[in-house]
Write a protein that holds these residues in place. Structure first.
Motif, mmCIF file in Angstrom:
data_model
loop_
_atom_site.group_PDB
_atom_site.id
_atom_site.type_symbol
_atom_site.label_atom_id
_atom_site.label_comp_id
_atom_site.label_asym_id
_atom_site.label_seq_id
_atom_site.Cartn_x
_atom_site.Cartn_y
_atom_site.Cartn_z
ATOM 1 N N TYR A 158 0.859 -1.190 0.000
ATOM 2 C CA TYR A 158 0.000 0.000 0.000
ATOM 3 C C TYR A 158 0.891 1.234 0.000
ATOM 4 O O TYR A 158 1.793 1.365 0.807
ATOM 5 C CB TYR A 158 -0.987 0.013 1.179
ATOM 6 N N GLY A 159 0.656 2.107 -0.968
ATOM 7 C CA GLY A 159 1.428 3.331 -1.063
ATOM 8 C C GLY A 159 0.813 4.432 -0.224
ATOM 9 O O GLY A 159 -0.411 4.487 -0.043
ATOM 10 N N THR A 160 1.664 5.309 0.304
ATOM 11 C CA THR A 160 1.187 6.457 1.088
ATOM 12 C C THR A 160 1.998 7.687 0.718
ATOM 13 O O THR A 160 3.038 7.588 0.062
ATOM 14 C CB THR A 160 1.346 6.211 2.606
ATOM 15 N N TYR A 161 1.516 8.866 1.144
ATOM 16 C CA TYR A 161 2.257 10.081 0.836
ATOM 17 C C TYR A 161 3.263 10.443 1.922
ATOM 18 O O TYR A 161 3.711 11.578 2.017
ATOM 19 C CB TYR A 161 1.319 11.260 0.551
ATOM 20 N N VAL A 183 2.880 -4.506 2.443
ATOM 21 C CA VAL A 183 4.106 -3.759 2.730
ATOM 22 C C VAL A 183 3.846 -2.264 2.534
ATOM 23 O O VAL A 183 3.249 -1.853 1.530
ATOM 24 C CB VAL A 183 5.252 -4.203 1.807
ATOM 25 N N HIS A 184 4.280 -1.460 3.477
ATOM 26 C CA HIS A 184 4.119 -0.012 3.380
ATOM 27 C C HIS A 184 5.164 0.571 2.428
ATOM 28 O O HIS A 184 6.363 0.339 2.596
ATOM 29 C CB HIS A 184 4.268 0.621 4.763
ATOM 30 N N VAL A 185 4.698 1.345 1.433
ATOM 31 C CA VAL A 185 5.593 2.010 0.484
ATOM 32 C C VAL A 185 5.357 3.520 0.583
ATOM 33 O O VAL A 185 4.422 4.059 -0.014
ATOM 34 C CB VAL A 185 5.339 1.542 -0.966
ATOM 35 N N PRO A 186 6.182 4.232 1.367
ATOM 36 C CA PRO A 186 5.977 5.676 1.533
ATOM 37 C C PRO A 186 6.628 6.495 0.420
ATOM 38 O O PRO A 186 7.692 6.138 -0.080
ATOM 39 C CB PRO A 186 6.652 5.960 2.875
ATOM 40 N N PHE A 187 5.981 7.587 0.049
ATOM 41 C CA PHE A 187 6.531 8.515 -0.933
ATOM 42 C C PHE A 187 6.702 9.883 -0.270
ATOM 43 O O PHE A 187 6.145 10.139 0.798
ATOM 44 C CB PHE A 187 5.603 8.634 -2.150
ATOM 45 N N GLN A 188 7.457 10.736 -0.911
ATOM 46 C CA GLN A 188 7.655 12.089 -0.395
ATOM 47 C C GLN A 188 6.581 13.009 -0.965
ATOM 48 O O GLN A 188 6.816 13.827 -1.831
ATOM 49 C CB GLN A 188 9.049 12.595 -0.772
ATOM 50 N N THR A 203 0.160 -1.824 -5.797
ATOM 51 C CA THR A 203 -1.022 -2.694 -5.840
ATOM 52 C C THR A 203 -2.204 -2.084 -5.097
ATOM 53 O O THR A 203 -3.333 -2.563 -5.232
ATOM 54 C CB THR A 203 -0.696 -4.079 -5.246
ATOM 55 N N SER A 204 -1.948 -1.026 -4.310
ATOM 56 C CA SER A 204 -3.027 -0.285 -3.658
ATOM 57 C C SER A 204 -2.442 0.994 -3.056
ATOM 58 O O SER A 204 -1.216 1.141 -2.976
ATOM 59 C CB SER A 204 -3.696 -1.115 -2.552
ATOM 60 N N ALA A 205 -3.302 1.898 -2.647
ATOM 61 C CA ALA A 205 -2.827 3.142 -2.035
ATOM 62 C C ALA A 205 -3.943 3.828 -1.282
ATOM 63 O O ALA A 205 -5.133 3.685 -1.616
ATOM 64 C CB ALA A 205 -2.271 4.087 -3.105
ATOM 65 N N PHE A 206 -3.553 4.590 -0.264
ATOM 66 C CA PHE A 206 -4.474 5.505 0.420
ATOM 67 C C PHE A 206 -4.129 6.904 -0.072
ATOM 68 O O PHE A 206 -2.999 7.365 0.082
ATOM 69 C CB PHE A 206 -4.308 5.413 1.941
ATOM 70 N N GLY A 320 1.398 -0.736 16.040
ATOM 71 C CA GLY A 320 2.849 -0.706 16.228
ATOM 72 C C GLY A 320 3.553 0.141 15.202
ATOM 73 O O GLY A 320 4.649 -0.199 14.729
ATOM 74 N N ILE A 321 2.959 1.279 14.854
ATOM 75 C CA ILE A 321 3.531 2.135 13.808
ATOM 76 C C ILE A 321 4.784 2.839 14.327
ATOM 77 O O ILE A 321 4.783 3.433 15.404
ATOM 78 C CB ILE A 321 2.509 3.191 13.336
ATOM 79 N N LYS A 322 5.844 2.748 13.568
ATOM 80 C CA LYS A 322 7.089 3.440 13.858
ATOM 81 C C LYS A 322 7.511 4.228 12.634
ATOM 82 O O LYS A 322 7.263 3.815 11.505
ATOM 83 C CB LYS A 322 8.207 2.432 14.212
ATOM 84 N N LEU A 323 8.146 5.372 12.842
ATOM 85 C CA LEU A 323 8.570 6.173 11.697
ATOM 86 C C LEU A 323 9.667 5.502 10.890
ATOM 87 O O LEU A 323 9.942 5.876 9.758
ATOM 88 C CB LEU A 323 9.028 7.557 12.158
ATOM 89 N N SER A 324 10.298 4.484 11.451
ATOM 90 C CA SER A 324 11.345 3.769 10.727
ATOM 91 C C SER A 324 10.779 2.739 9.770
ATOM 92 O O SER A 324 11.514 2.126 9.006
ATOM 93 C CB SER A 324 12.289 3.073 11.717
ATOM 94 N N GLN A 325 9.439 2.537 9.805
ATOM 95 C CA GLN A 325 8.828 1.553 8.919
ATOM 96 C C GLN A 325 8.987 1.921 7.470
ATOM 97 O O GLN A 325 9.004 3.075 7.110
ATOM 98 C CB GLN A 325 7.338 1.427 9.251
#
Length: 325
Positions: A158-161, A183-188, A203-206, A320-325
């Motif tokens: 799942y992609g996020t901003y 799997v979390h896929v963060p973008f800038q 494959t998905s995104a919020f 269990g969200i961590k900024l290092s994820q």
């Protein structure tokens, strides 16, 4: 013994009395009596900046004063937020900020407390988010998607901003409640997120509604946050309708003043901003961004901030969200 005052002494006493009486009146000169600074804690060009400049222009016209917008980007908005938290509580520095201000302290140590160091003024706009999949995805409903993920462990993301953003929190919540392993896929930022989503790299995104509004035909929205369906997607259900919880909070843009700003000034701002938010051209501009129009009393905005922070705190802890994820 009698005391006699000379004519000069009498005149001096009268003058001092008049001056003393004038001091409170001078100290209570009408607000505003000098230029106002509106801090936007993000770069120029984004939705926060655009909304802030629109509100600043309308406010300046209404109060016949200069309202200067100052962009103070950096550290996810915390530099600008902190500048306002530490500013004099005289009403001449106001903050145009977003939901992240109540989420960041749950994930990192900051020099300010969003619930204690600011005086809420008004919500300017509300922003639902949507969960979407590519057009070529075999999933047509959220139930379909969950079935696919469970049947193909390790193959979905799942992609996020950005890490620590609303989209990250929402994705982690879907993993938690759906018992998924995405799997979390963060973008800038939202722009690269949308580009990769449209391009089929995810494959998905919020995605927030403002960023998605121009691309609604380029992917398939399966669910939206909030308690109501959004006008642009009347056939897409809310997560709540689908049996998920804690997706009720919406993203928001809002105005804050430093804590201890006089109540009369907070009220003056609130009343003026609410009047501005009823203007047809302002409503059209906000809705044109794919957002809902805000409004309401300061205490209502304060309650939104408090209740949303409680929801996000629970999600962050349980997922269990961590900024290092």
């Amino acid at each position: 013994m009698k005391t006699f005052l000379t004519r000069r002494a009498c005149m001096t006493a009268v003058a001092l009395g008049a001056l003393t009486a004038a001091i409170p009146a001078m100290a209570q000169s009408p607000f505003p009596s000098q230029p106002i600074k509106m801090i936007v804690p993000y770069p120029a060009g984004g939705a926060t900046d655009a909304l802030g400049r629109m509100m600043a222009q309308k406010l300046g016209e209404a109060w016949n004063t200069s309202v200067v917008v100052e962009n103070k980007p950096g550290a996810g908005g915390t530099i600008g937020n902190n500048a306002v938290a530490k500013a004099p509580a005289d009403g001449y520095t106001i903050l145009m900020t977003i939901t992240a201000i109540i989420q960041q302290p749950l994930l990192m140590t900051l020099p300010y407390d969003p619930l204690k160091d600011f005086a809420p003024v008004v919500q300017v706009a509300k922003s639902p988010s949507m969960f979407a999949v590519p057009l070529n995805s075999p999933a047509n409903t959220l139930k379909d998607f969950i079935t696919l993920v469970k049947a193909n462990p390790g193959k979905y993301n799942y992609g996020t901003y950005g890490a620590g953003t609303s989209s990250h929190i929402q994705g982690a919540l879907l993993n938690l409640q759906g018992k998924l392993d995405m799997v979390h896929v963060p973008f800038q930022g939202a722009a690269p997120l949308v580009n990769n989503m449209v391009g089929g790299q995810l494959t998905s995104a919020f995605i927030d509604s403002a960023s998605a509004r121009a691309h609604l035909k380029s992917f398939k929205p399966l669910a939206v946050t909030g308690t109501q369906r959004i006008a642009a997607l009347p056939d897409v259900p809310t997560f709540k309708e689908l049996g998920f919880h804690s997706y009720e909070p919406l993203g928001w843009f809002g105005m804050l003043l430093p804590v201890n700003t006089p109540a009369a000034i907070v009220t003056k701002y609130s009343e003026e901003f609410n009047r501005i938010l009823r203007m047809p051209d302002v409503v059209a501009r906000i809705e044109g961004f794919g957002l809902g129009v805000g409004g309401g009393k300061p205490e209502e905005f304060a309650q939104v901030m408090k209740s949303d922070a409680q929801v996000y705190a629970t999600i962050i802890k349980d997922a269990g969200i961590k900024l290092s994820q």
